[in-house]
Motif scaffolding. Sequence first.
Motif, short mmCIF file in Angstrom:
data_model
loop_
_atom_site.label_atom_id
_atom_site.label_comp_id
_atom_site.label_asym_id
_atom_site.label_seq_id
_atom_site.Cartn_x
_atom_site.Cartn_y
_atom_site.Cartn_z
N ARG A 32 0.79 -1.04 0.00
CA ARG A 32 0.16 0.06 -0.09
C ARG A 32 0.63 1.28 0.11
O ARG A 32 1.68 1.35 0.80
CB ARG A 32 -1.07 -0.03 1.35
N VAL A 33 0.78 2.16 -0.98
CA VAL A 33 1.56 3.16 -1.14
C VAL A 33 0.59 4.42 -1.15
O VAL A 33 -0.41 4.70 -1.64
CB VAL A 33 2.17 3.27 -2.64
N GLY A 34 1.05 5.28 0.01
CA GLY A 34 0.11 6.80 0.03
C GLY A 34 0.91 7.82 -0.52
O GLY A 34 2.34 8.18 -0.50
N THR A 35 -0.06 8.71 -1.02
CA THR A 35 0.33 9.95 -1.59
C THR A 35 -0.43 11.22 -1.49
O THR A 35 -1.77 10.75 -1.48
CB THR A 35 0.88 9.82 -3.24
N THR A 36 -0.16 12.38 -1.66
CA THR A 36 -0.83 13.52 -1.82
C THR A 36 -1.09 13.74 -3.22
O THR A 36 -1.94 14.79 -3.66
CB THR A 36 -0.57 14.63 -0.84
N ASP A 37 -0.46 13.42 -3.94
CA ASP A 37 -0.68 13.64 -5.63
C ASP A 37 -1.96 13.09 -6.12
O ASP A 37 -2.44 12.02 -5.80
CB ASP A 37 0.37 13.04 -6.43
N ALA A 38 -2.69 14.09 -6.75
CA ALA A 38 -4.09 13.68 -7.31
C ALA A 38 -3.82 13.28 -8.75
O ALA A 38 -2.93 13.53 -9.51
CB ALA A 38 -4.98 14.99 -7.10
N VAL A 39 -5.03 12.67 -9.35
CA VAL A 39 -4.94 12.19 -10.70
C VAL A 39 -5.95 13.12 -11.50
O VAL A 39 -7.08 12.98 -10.85
CB VAL A 39 -5.38 10.64 -10.82
N THR A 40 -5.51 13.78 -12.12
CA THR A 40 -6.56 14.73 -13.14
C THR A 40 -7.35 13.97 -13.86
O THR A 40 -8.58 14.23 -13.99
CB THR A 40 -5.78 15.73 -13.92
N ASP A 41 -6.92 13.05 -14.80
CA ASP A 41 -7.51 12.39 -15.80
C ASP A 41 -6.96 10.82 -16.00
O ASP A 41 -5.75 10.82 -15.85
CB ASP A 41 -7.91 13.09 -16.78
N LEU A 42 -7.82 9.94 -15.99
CA LEU A 42 -7.17 8.54 -16.69
C LEU A 42 -6.98 8.49 -17.94
O LEU A 42 -6.21 7.29 -18.34
CB LEU A 42 -8.19 7.29 -16.11
#
Length: 514
Positions: A32-42
């Motif tokens: 399990r990897v955590g990040t605050t980076d968001a995905v704008t679009d797939l």
Amino acid sequence: MRVVVTLLVLAIVGIGGWQLLPSGGDKNRTIRVGTTDAVTDLDPAGAYDAGSWALFSNVFQSLLTFEPGGVEPVPDAAKSCAFEGGGLKTYQCTLRSGITFPSGRAMTAEDVKYSFDRVKKINSDVGPASLFSDLASVTADSATTVTFHLSSADATFPSKVATGAGSIVDKDAYPADALRTGTTVDGTGPYTLTSYTKDNKAVLKPNARYQGYLGGTGRPIELRYYADSAKLDTAWKARQIDVATRTLPPDVLSALNPSDPDNRVSESDSAETRNLYLNTRANSPLHDVRVRRAMAWLINREELASTVYKGTVDPLYSLIPTGITGHTTSFFDDYPTQSLTKARELLTQAGVSLPVRFTFGYGIGRGAGKEEAAALKRQLETGGLFKVDVQGYEWTDFQKRWAAGKMDAWAVGWVADYPDPDTFGAALVGTGSTMSTGYSNKLVDHLILGSRQYADRSRAANDFRDIQADVAQDVPLIPLWQRKEYVVSTEDVGGGQYLDDGTGVFRLWRLTWI
């Protein structure tokens, strides 16, 4: 008796050794990897940000990729690629055999052509089309051969192909003139996306069909997305995640101890920068270059680095960061110390009413963005010269606002697309830049184009020194800091030091159970 005792000792050691090693089931356990980076679009045609590209580099393939720590791209979906003829204007690739999409259909040169054509045709306002501004056309010469025809010489084009912008999609599964909707992807990368919930998590399974540069795929991965650094830290301390990256709070990062037996800590240099971008358009209160220069005289980077970021970033004094060819300290040369007097003189010359009022935006949850905005507001309002209206925005809304020129100033981190100074050129300060500051300088554009004619990239250094000198005078942006890269994992997870190495590739397949 000696033989019996020896066998007994070996048996005990064997039992102990077995207990220290994970079982086969443990090895296949999800990391399990955590990040605050968001995905704008797939959809690769609709995203040009670190969070989206981190996912793309695992679920899609590009023709090329980067080796860990490398500066020259190597074949991935391609078997080979090279410039043809002279002039660095014709680039040809031959596809690797055996690559199939989830549908079972083999990848062809038509899919490659289709993928690049749709990025340019869709031309999303938050997409990567600007990376291919000099791509005139793409031809599929055979089932396995694709040729890129450039409008001008560009030695950096292979590096651009190796980015998330070069992700190859199935032409039968993605519309030609619109972004694909939904929560699935059809890629050929080392992982398949089995489920995705926006702003929550992405579940990745090793792709048994993968054919490419990598010798094999990694462990099952669950990417968990957190709204801000504090929530990521809470999840890490509760051991709800096994790896934490980008970005824990500064006070947590500054207190990390590599000798802590319960954690594995990786700290490395990074080419990620953060700039304060300024709207130079005629309707902006920051249109006059003297106003922007006055702001440059008031920024205290050392204070930001030491107080807001607790020493986990380094002050940055130019467009191009330390460690990248052509780096200078142009902003230190032109604005060596904070000077209220010089700032006031410039505003007086500009004939503007004081205080100069402007809006300042930042992305909510992007590290210490809120605290940084408050510190910059205090610095810029020193002496009553400026009045700053600070506002935080959700990440996707924030992107659209700066693309539309709806803010006067905004702070954004920039992760290098590829390890070359060109990634800090056209995208940030060229006419029609991704950061949409409205800035346009014909000399800067000329220098950017000229720098691309050198296959030996060290020969481009002089052009980039000149670009940085012009940017320091025109001030379409103000450099703030350069990040250090931190990855923290539990003691039983290895490979965290390889996760992000500045090449733009997020190597989830390097994570493993120890």
